[in-house]
Design a protein around this motif. Structure first.
Motif, short mmCIF file in Angstrom:
data_model
loop_
_atom_site.label_atom_id
_atom_site.label_comp_id
_atom_site.label_asym_id
_atom_site.label_seq_id
_atom_site.Cartn_x
_atom_site.Cartn_y
_atom_site.Cartn_z
N ASN A 185 0.85 -1.18 0.00
CA ASN A 185 0.00 0.00 0.00
C ASN A 185 0.89 1.24 0.00
OD1 ASN A 185 -1.74 2.07 0.48
ND2 ASN A 185 -2.83 1.06 2.17
N THR A 186 1.22 1.74 -1.19
CA THR A 186 2.20 2.82 -1.28
C THR A 186 1.69 4.09 -0.61
OG1 THR A 186 1.36 3.33 -3.45
CG2 THR A 186 3.37 2.05 -3.37
N ARG A 187 0.37 4.30 -0.63
CA ARG A 187 -0.15 5.51 0.00
C ARG A 187 0.14 5.51 1.50
NH1 ARG A 187 -5.79 7.57 -1.98
NH2 ARG A 187 -5.04 8.51 -3.89
N ARG A 188 -0.02 4.32 2.10
CA ARG A 188 0.24 4.20 3.54
C ARG A 188 1.73 4.45 3.79
NH1 ARG A 188 1.51 -0.51 5.97
NH2 ARG A 188 1.56 -0.45 8.25
N HIS A 190 3.69 6.20 2.13
CA HIS A 190 4.04 7.62 1.96
C HIS A 190 3.84 8.41 3.23
CE1 HIS A 190 3.74 7.78 -2.71
NE2 HIS A 190 4.83 7.21 -2.26
N TRP A 191 2.64 8.26 3.84
CA TRP A 191 2.44 9.11 5.02
C TRP A 191 3.27 8.64 6.20
CZ3 TRP A 191 0.36 7.06 9.38
CH2 TRP A 191 -0.65 6.10 9.31
N ILE A 192 3.50 7.33 6.28
CA ILE A 192 4.36 6.85 7.38
C ILE A 192 5.76 7.43 7.22
CG2 ILE A 192 5.48 4.84 8.41
CD1 ILE A 192 3.01 3.25 7.86
N ALA A 193 6.28 7.37 5.99
CA ALA A 193 7.64 7.86 5.75
C ALA A 193 7.73 9.35 6.03
CB ALA A 193 8.05 7.59 4.31
N PHE A 194 6.70 10.08 5.61
CA PHE A 194 6.72 11.53 5.83
C PHE A 194 6.70 11.83 7.33
CE2 PHE A 194 5.76 15.91 5.54
CZ PHE A 194 6.06 16.30 4.25
N GLY A 195 5.84 11.11 8.05
CA GLY A 195 5.77 11.31 9.49
C GLY A 195 7.08 10.97 10.16
N MET A 196 7.67 9.83 9.78
CA MET A 196 8.93 9.41 10.41
C MET A 196 10.05 10.39 10.11
SD MET A 196 9.23 5.30 10.08
CE MET A 196 10.97 5.37 10.41
N GLY A 197 10.12 10.81 8.86
CA GLY A 197 11.18 11.76 8.48
C GLY A 197 11.06 13.04 9.28
N SER A 198 9.82 13.54 9.42
CA SER A 198 9.62 14.77 10.17
C SER A 198 9.96 14.57 11.64
CB SER A 198 8.17 15.24 10.04
OG SER A 198 7.81 15.29 8.69
N ALA A 199 9.60 13.38 12.18
CA ALA A 199 9.88 13.10 13.59
C ALA A 199 11.38 13.08 13.84
CB ALA A 199 9.24 11.79 14.00
N MET A 200 12.15 12.56 12.88
CA MET A 200 13.61 12.55 13.07
C MET A 200 14.13 13.99 13.15
SD MET A 200 14.87 9.05 11.91
CE MET A 200 16.50 9.40 11.94
N ALA A 201 13.58 14.84 12.28
CA ALA A 201 13.98 16.25 12.34
C ALA A 201 13.62 16.84 13.69
CB ALA A 201 13.31 17.04 11.22
N ALA A 202 12.45 16.46 14.21
CA ALA A 202 12.01 17.00 15.50
C ALA A 202 12.99 16.61 16.61
CB ALA A 202 10.61 16.49 15.83
N VAL A 203 13.42 15.33 16.59
CA VAL A 203 14.37 14.89 17.63
C VAL A 203 15.66 15.68 17.51
CG1 VAL A 203 15.71 12.95 18.49
CG2 VAL A 203 13.36 12.60 17.76
N ALA A 204 16.13 15.86 16.27
CA ALA A 204 17.34 16.66 16.08
C ALA A 204 17.14 18.06 16.64
CB ALA A 204 17.71 16.71 14.60
N ARG C 6 -8.00 6.63 10.78
CA ARG C 6 -9.43 6.89 10.56
C ARG C 6 -9.60 8.10 9.62
NH1 ARG C 6 -12.37 7.81 15.82
NH2 ARG C 6 -11.48 5.81 16.39
N LEU C 7 -8.79 9.09 9.88
CA LEU C 7 -8.84 10.29 9.06
C LEU C 7 -8.52 9.95 7.61
CD1 LEU C 7 -9.31 13.34 9.69
CD2 LEU C 7 -6.85 13.59 9.52
N THR C 8 -7.47 9.12 7.48
CA THR C 8 -7.08 8.68 6.15
C THR C 8 -8.23 8.00 5.46
OG1 THR C 8 -5.11 8.04 7.31
CG2 THR C 8 -5.17 7.60 4.96
N LYS C 9 -8.88 7.11 6.21
CA LYS C 9 -9.98 6.36 5.65
C LYS C 9 -11.08 7.30 5.19
CE LYS C 9 -10.46 1.77 7.22
NZ LYS C 9 -10.58 1.12 8.51
N LEU C 10 -11.41 8.25 6.06
CA LEU C 10 -12.44 9.21 5.70
C LEU C 10 -12.09 9.92 4.41
CD1 LEU C 10 -13.40 10.81 9.13
CD2 LEU C 10 -14.83 9.41 7.65
N PHE C 11 -10.80 10.23 4.29
CA PHE C 11 -10.35 10.88 3.07
C PHE C 11 -10.55 9.98 1.88
CE2 PHE C 11 -7.90 14.09 5.41
CZ PHE C 11 -8.33 15.16 4.67
N GLU C 12 -10.12 8.72 2.07
CA GLU C 12 -10.12 7.82 0.93
C GLU C 12 -11.54 7.46 0.51
OE1 GLU C 12 -7.32 4.95 2.23
OE2 GLU C 12 -5.67 6.24 1.61
N GLU C 13 -12.43 7.41 1.49
CA GLU C 13 -13.82 7.08 1.15
C GLU C 13 -14.55 8.31 0.61
OE1 GLU C 13 -15.25 5.64 4.81
OE2 GLU C 13 -14.09 3.78 4.70
#
Lengths: 289, 325, 416
Positions: A185-188, A190-204, C6-13
């Motif tokens: 699920n590439t969409r998933r 994407h947001w995980i990677a974006f969140g993780m990348g930003s979190a690493m910046a936050a720790v720095a 959940r937010l994602t799901k709402l978006f996708e739906e």
């Protein structure tokens, strides 16, 4: 050159290099996986530092928990922004993601100045004291910060190599279409990677903010450093970002001590230019079409 | 001539007439003329940056080359006492030549790597101005760069007058836009767009992509150099910070908000945003936030920029008519 | 995490479309952004009005100083208007403050000043920091507009050739005649025989280094040299390492804002440096204590009144907190400017003839301001009295605690 001076410069170089690498690895993750320009990366570094400031200096809650809280908060903010703003730009000309993240810089840094105020703030250190190393004083604070940075970088590397999500991330980074065919699920991702990348910046940001001071405009310098490092090491390459971080850290420490900070920047950018002229995809990077 | 281009030509004519009559309309209000001059500089910078975009990339070194032009002209003035009339051409030559030399290795990189490499070029230019204090005056820059005088038989114009400089800026900016218009409309311009669409395809039909990229980049940077010279002699003071990455970024914002597809875009964007920026001056941070919001909204909801608004409105009206039929 | 999915799901739906979400959010944002511009206060409807313009950095890296400067004028104007305004020849005049942002850059300062002078027709402007001052003077001097600013150094745009240009804030040079005698008394003359300087790598740093050198020569202290840092430096270890090599008895850093001063103090103490460090521009005690923590020791902060002492100081602090929500020592230092100008206008009996006002201003003496007694000096060194000089409140930080250690009017030499 005296030994103590050399030791001082080396220790400062390692310290800076590891912290730069921490910011840059977050960026390279976003770059490699989403193939967008995230120009506002440094703003998450700034926001992370402020979360810790309010947690530790204002609310007087435990410091180390604060770093985890900061990482979690910025993870959510980063993931939400990816879903809202960057997802629709996926696959479009990088100019669009550049423009959106530039807009984010304006909004976040000015909004930060309105909310947090313009006065420089400091996060109280929790580790004090130090030790003499070859005639140079090395504080425990800097030591702990270096160890934490190195630990996080190793942890991320392990995550990418050994866990399912990590492997999925690497797959998406190497070939988005094939990995999507394989049922990722590439969409998933994407947001995980974006969140993780930003979190690493936050720790720095938390670590750097403790060592130095924090101000809402500090994000842009972090972005500059992170881009220098990521381009040097190559987009999407974690080892590249680590090596790039150390190179820039050492240039900053040695050239600034021996000559001047302007020359450090000139040498840093000239190095990047020369590397790109001979190897247009950075030291270890992927090729974008 | 199609209906659309006729309308566009009409709008352009009205805009040019308005620009020429502006001093009379505003009854020589010096502040409005100052805004007009700023708009002219911003248009010149945005359109020359847009010329590079017609080949498919954005250079963050653009303000740096504007800086090269400004410093060239300023140093020739303070050092040798030469006036803007000579310096302007030398500024263009130096900026263009530097761009030519740098672009050969620079053009090896693509996409995000180009963006970053151009950023590096811009930063190095700025830092060189800052570091070599003896030549360029360091971070504090160069003072006392006087505007030129025009002494012809029967005509004596001192450009330290705001109205005179307004017309100078207007004419030069107009010429820059016209030059770019001619390039884009020529066969070369079509080649540029074909490179924009697909570099590989263009290469396969026998287009020398590298040559075109280098020439277009150098031309655009030379035009930025002229803008820089005009800027220096108007403000009479320059420092390295004026030509940093933010200047390039604001030009990019002008292009994106105005529109990427035709020359109308950067002109429209630079004009409107400069005016809005002036109107919001008393608001402090809200002004910067406003810019951020405008950029994001444009990219997400109006991908073609403001220049597509008339077409969008027409389409909307057409739809509505159909429905009511 | 769950919420996010959940937010994602709402978006996708398609339950929340990105478009509706974004347009709602942005509409709110835009309204918030524009409303202050539209709601800006109307001018005083009746009576005569004197307009005073501010071209100050409200955004950008020096916004802190700009906003503090503006607060002094806004507060002072409100106080004077409540009392019925200024009396000029028996006629009351109200004050109106108009402020525009300069972003801290020369070009924008010029634009803002142009608008003030040429469109709003102001006769008096104020500004903050060198870049804004440079941009401002090109407009104000030819137009005979009086400018009251905080600007150190840049002596080539100051003095006899700029008769309408007043520098209200004491620069590090004038401050030196107060804090160096204090340090000599406090630490002993023998303990302070040599000094080193750290400053930013720009004209401000160079000018402050020039002030510092003249001071060291006057007091017979050996100058061990200078190190310049870059505004974008993140770590001050490299710079401080270089400075400590010469082993100075004390360090002067100027004009370093509080965050940078604190980083320098912290780095120096971590490397085992024991001597005092003075910073004539830091003025923000809290930041230094937060950043440097236990290392904040023997830090000398001239013109920093850590806690109000006199009744008028306490009143200013209370009023600022009520009006702006907070108060800092810097805003206090700038709060007297407007009273200096008003006194000059009343003395001259005109506000239209700026030359008369400028001449009157040079002779104004204020007795009880936030910074104590204020005068305009500089006759002998600049040929014209345009530099504000006032009581120097010096704060000393010892063992992580700040206290007001000294108040004295600068012991200026006769040649000043």
């Amino acid at each position: 050159m005296a030994l103590d001076e050399l030791t001082q410069m080396t220790l400062t170089g390692i310290n800076l290099g590891l912290m730069y690498a921490l910011i840059a690895i977050g960026l390279t993750l976003i770059f490699g996986i989403m193939r967008i320009i995230q120009y506002a990366h440094g703003e998450f570094y700034m926001l992370g530092a402020y979360v810790l400031y309010y947690w530790a200096a204002v609310l007087k809650l435990p410091y180390w928990v604060g770093i985890i809280v900061s990482a979690a908060v910025i993870f959510v903010v980063g993931a939400a922004l990816q879903l809202l703003l960057f997802r629709p730009l996926h696959g479009k000309n990088i100019l669009y993601s550049l423009a959106v993240s530039m807009g984010l810089i304006f909004i976040i840094s000015s909004g930060g100045l309105l909310t947090f105020g313009t006065i420089v703030k400091g996060i109280p250190s929790v580790v004090t004291g130090g030790v003499m190393v070859f005639g140079a004083f090395y504080t425990y604070e800097r030591m702990v910060i270096s160890i934490v940075s190195a630990g996080l970088i190793l942890g991320l590397w392990y995550f990418l190599q050994r866990t399912t999500t990590g492997m999925a991330m690497r797959a998406v980074s190497q070939d988005p279409e094939v990995s999507s065919l394989q049922g990722i699920n590439t969409r998933r991702i994407h947001w995980i990677a974006f969140g993780m990348g930003s979190a690493m910046a936050a720790v720095a940001g938390c670590l750097m903010g403790t060592l130095l001071s924090i101000v809402p405009t500090m994000g842009f310098i972090a972005t500059v450093k992170a881009f220098m490092i990521v381009i040097l090491g190559g987009l999407g390459s974690v080892p590249g970002a680590l090596i790039g971080g150390l190179i820039i850290g050492f240039i900053d420490s040695f050239v600034t001590t021996l000559v001047s900070a302007d020359v450090a920047y000139i040498i840093g950018f000239a190095t990047i230019f020369v590397i790109l002229a001979f190897k247009p995809t950075g030291l270890f990077g992927q090729d974008w079409d | 001539m199609t209906e659309n281009t006729k309308v566009a030509a009409g709008v352009w004519l009205i805009a040019i007439a308005f620009a020429f009559l502006l001093p009379v309309i505003c009854s020589y209000d010096k502040y409005i003329l100052h805004v007009g001059i700023t708009i002219a500089f911003n248009i010149a910078l945005a359109t020359s940056m847009w010329l590079i975009w017609t080949l498919g990339f954005i250079s963050f070194a653009h303000a740096g080359f504007m800086g090269i032009g400004a410093y060239t002209s300023a140093l020739l003035f303070t050092g040798l006492g030469w006036s803007l009339w000579v310096n302007m051409w030398l500024a263009a030559a130096v900026a263009g030549l530097m761009a030519f030399v740098i672009s050969i290795p620079l053009m090896r990189t693509r996409a995000v790597y180009f963006f970053m490499a151009s950023w590096a070029v811009g930063e190095v230019i700025k830092r060189v101005f800052a570091y070599y204090r003896g030549i360029f005056g360091g971070w504090d820059g160069i003072f006392n760069i006087q505007p030129p005088k025009l002494v012809l038989p029967g005509l004596n114009i001192d450009f330290s007058s705001r109205v005179a400089y307004y017309y100078l800026a207007l004419v030069c900016c107009g010429l820059i836009v016209y030059v770019i218009h001619r390039i884009v409309r020529s066969r070369t311009g079509m080649i540029y767009w074909s490179i924009h669409e697909s570099e590989i395809l263009a290469q396969h039909v026998g287009i020398n992509v590298l040559k075109h990229k280098v020439i277009a980049f150098s031309t655009a940077c030379a035009l930025a150099g002229v803008t820089g010279a005009l800027y220096a002699h108007y403000h009479t003071y320059i420092n390295p910070k004026t030509f940093d990455i933010w200047q390039s970024e604001f030009s990019l914002v002008h292009i994106i908000v105005g529109g990427l597809n035709t020359l109308n875009g950067p002109v429209l964007g630079a004009t409107l945003l400069t005016v809005v920026d002036e109107l919001l001056r008393p608001t402090g941070w809200y002004r910067v936030i406003f810019f951020g919001v405008v950029v994001i909204l444009t990219v997400l909801f109006l991908p073609g920029g403001l220049e597509t608004v008339p077409a969008r409105l027409r389409a909307l009206v057409g739809k509505w008519r159909k429905r009511s039929d | 995490m769950l919420e996010l999915e959940r937010l994602t799901k709402l978006f996708e739906e398609g339950k929340i479309t990105r478009r509706t979400f974004l347009s709602t959010a942005s509409a709110l944002g835009l309204t918030a952004a524009i409303s202050p511009a539209l709601l800006s206060k109307p001018a005083h409807a009746e009576g005569k009005v004197i307009k005073i313009g501010g071209a100050v950095p409200l955004t950008g890296p020096v916004a802190y100083w700009g906003i503090s400067t503006m607060q002094g004028w806004v507060d002072g104007a409100a106080v004077i208007n409540e009392k019925g305004g200024i009396d000029i020849g028996g006629e009351k005049h109200m004050l109106e403050i108009i402020t525009y942002d300069t972003k801290g850059t020369v070009a924008d300062a010029r634009a803002a000043t142009t608008r003030l002078v040429e469109q709003d027709q102001v006769k008096y402007v104020f500004s903050q920091a060198a870049a804004s001052t440079i941009g401002m003077l090109q407009i104000t001097e030819p137009a005979k507009v009086i400018s009251v600013v905080a600007c150190w150094g840049y002596l080539k745009i100051y003095g006899k050739d700029y008769p309408y240009h007043f520098r209200a804030e004491m620069s590090d040079y004038e401050q030196g005649y107060a804090y160096i005698p204090f340090m000599q008394e406090h630490y002993g003359k023998d303990k302070l025989k040599s000094a080193a300087f750290i400053g930013p790598d720009d004209q401000d740093g160079i000018d402050c280094n020039y002030s510092y050198k003249r001071l060291m020569e006057y007091y017979g202290i050996k100058d061990l040299g200078v190190e310049y840092f870059n505004w974008e430096d993140t770590d001050f270890y490299p710079i401080v390492t270089k400075t400590l090599k010469s082993n100075p008895d004390f360090i002067v850093t100027s004009p370093s804002p509080p965050g940078i001063t604190a980083s320098i103090v912290k780095a120096a103490r971590e490397m085992g440096y024991k001597g005092p460090i003075s910073s004539p521009a830091a003025s923000e005690t809290k930041t230094i204590l937060e950043v440097a923590g236990e290392y904040a020791h023997d830090v000398v902060l001239p013109v920093t009144c850590v806690e109000p002492v006199t009744d008028s100081q306490k009143a200013i602090k209370a009023r600022f907190i009520k009006r702006f929500g907070d108060f800092n020592a810097l805003a206090g230092n700038y709060s007297w400017w407007i009273y200096g100008l008003v006194a000059a206008i009343e003395k001259a009996g005109t506000f239209e003839d700026t030359k008369a006002v400028a001449d009157a201003m040079a002779t104004v003496v204020l007795e009880d301001t936030y910074v104590g007694k204020v005068t305009w000096e500089g006759q002998n060194s600049f040929g014209i009295r345009r530099q504000g000089v006032y009581d120097c409140y010096t704060t000393l930080i010892e063992n992580g605690k700040a206290r007001l250690a000294d108040v004295r009017y600068p012991e200026l030499p006769d040649t000043y």
